[in-house]
Design a protein around this motif. Structure first.
Motif, short mmCIF file in Angstrom:
data_model
loop_
_atom_site.label_atom_id
_atom_site.label_comp_id
_atom_site.label_asym_id
_atom_site.label_seq_id
_atom_site.Cartn_x
_atom_site.Cartn_y
_atom_site.Cartn_z
N HIS A 1 55.05 14.57 3.00
CA HIS A 1 56.04 13.33 2.94
C HIS A 1 56.37 12.62 1.53
O HIS A 1 55.44 11.82 1.44
CB HIS A 1 55.54 12.40 4.10
N HIS B 1 59.44 12.01 -1.02
CA HIS B 1 60.57 12.16 -1.34
C HIS B 1 60.90 12.15 -3.12
O HIS B 1 60.53 11.30 -3.55
CB HIS B 1 61.48 10.68 -0.83
N HIS C 1 61.85 10.32 10.32
CA HIS C 1 61.15 9.21 10.04
C HIS C 1 61.20 8.43 11.44
O HIS C 1 62.29 8.41 12.07
CB HIS C 1 61.56 8.53 8.72
N HIS D 1 55.75 9.06 9.26
CA HIS D 1 55.16 8.02 9.77
C HIS D 1 54.75 7.96 11.27
O HIS D 1 54.07 8.73 11.73
CB HIS D 1 55.97 6.62 9.46
N ASP E 1 54.70 9.60 -0.24
CA ASP E 1 56.00 8.88 -0.11
C ASP E 1 56.71 8.75 -1.14
O ASP E 1 57.61 9.60 -1.56
CB ASP E 1 55.80 7.44 1.00
ZN LIG Z 1 59.54 8.39 3.85
#
Ligand SMILES: [Zn+2]
Length: 353
Positions: free
Chosen positions: A29, A31, A209, A235, A292
């Protein structure tokens, strides 16, 4: 919590911190655009003839102030405007993969948001081409293996998401899956039912997500599980409020990619501090931990995130090892490759004879 205080908390057990730092790990996870550090933005802006509205790196970082998902996303999307050329995407992915390899991440599946780049006239070939070249070079030079997950930006139109998928399918051998990110409010999973079906029909894995404390979060988790039939949830911490959904996720062997830094930052802003990691472990869910958008989270990459999660959630060495093992089991890779990586982890944690 101020960054200095967090660093101090993370330093409470240096032996455990060393164990985490040297452990072979995965990350799912992350980005890529969220790894775009402020100093690289200045380099890319200069190269592309763009003027940034900040005097220097410090001034830019000082502008990273957000207290909810929309205010974070506004800064995040604005920051990626410097990404224009194939080389920019190459440099971005190389920087993350180099950082990841230095933290003993041996395998990662990275998100990217192509709709935002297509909007600015960047061809899909430049986006996927640059990242793919970086993946191959990083594997050859550093040994880190990686794959790529195309995320639909859920607050843009369904048509825009389908156009991005259609533009990406000619390059599908460079993709492992699709995901769903950005602002969930008013953009429930079913908006992308056709996109997920098409992705699956093209042999891609699917994840989505389900952000913490979103409106209708339990309804959306249910839709992601039963309608979109996701393989993973990114998440998803609110699932612990529904024993029925927990049972479904456990039965289906769903893995959750949890980002305690990001969730913790927003929860602190919302004055609702809850230990998501501990609650999910206690519910018997399979979770992995990720960074993240580290460039916007005080440049805390995976080791920092794990060390702080271990401290905050009082994770034992066995629990940390289980989370790492979950990561290898969750990999979208052939079983033999996963077994080899799990053996490497077991070799690492085995006490010396
Ligand atoms: Zn994310």
């Amino acid at each position: 919590m101020p960054r200095q205080a967090r660093a101090a908390a993370a330093a409470t057990d240096p032996q455990l911190a060393r164990f985490i730092a040297a452990m072979p790990k995965t990350e799912y996870h992350v980005h890529l655009e969220g790894t775009l550090e402020a100093d690289m933005k200045f380099v890319l802006a200069h190269r592309n003839g763009l003027k940034l509205p900040f005097a220097d790196v410090a001034a830019m970082k000082a502008s990273y102030k957000f207290n909810d998902l929309p205010s974070f996303l506004a800064i995040y999307y604005d920051g990626m405007k410097v990404l224009l050329k194939e080389q920019d995407f190459y440099d971005l992915a190389c920087a993350y993969l180099t950082k990841a390899a230095s933290q003993n991440i041996v395998y990662t599946e990275m998100f990217f948001d192509p709709q935002e780049h297509l909007k600015r006239g960047v061809p899909m070939a430049a986006v996927i081409g640059g990242i793919t070249r970086a993946r191959h070079d990083a594997q050859a030079a550093l040994g880190i293996r990686s794959q790529l997950i195309l995320c639909f930006v859920r607050d843009l139109s369904a048509e825009s998401a389908m156009a991005a998928l259609d533009a990406a399918l000619p390059f599908k051998e460079h993709l492992v899956g699709v995901g769903l990110d950005s602002d969930e409010k008013g953009n429930p999973p079913e908006k992308f039912r056709a996109h997920f079906a098409k992705a699956r029909a093209n042999g891609l894995h699917v994840t989505a997500h389900c952000d913490v404390d979103q409106v209708d979060t339990l309804r959306n988790i249910r839709t992601a599980l039963l309608d979109l039939k996701v393989d993973r949830i990114d998440h998803g911490g609110n699932i612990v409020q529904s024993p029925e959904l927990v049972a479904i996720a456990r039965e289906r062997g769903i893995y959750f990619t949890v980002c305690p830094t990001f969730s913790g930052t927003l929860r602190a802003a919302m004055q609702q501090p809850v230990d998501v990691v501990r609650a999910m472990l206690d519910a018997g869910l399979k979770l992995t931990i990720s960074s993240d958008d580290p460039a916007y989270m005080g440049s805390e990459y995976l080791n920092d995130v794990l060390i702080r999660a271990a401290d905050r959630s009082q994770l034992t060495r066995a629990e940390i090892t289980m989370i790492a093992r979950n990561g290898f089991e969750a990999a979208w890779l052939p079983a033999a490759d996963k077994s080899a990586m799990i053996a490497r982890l077991e070799n690492y944690v085995r006490p010396a004879a």
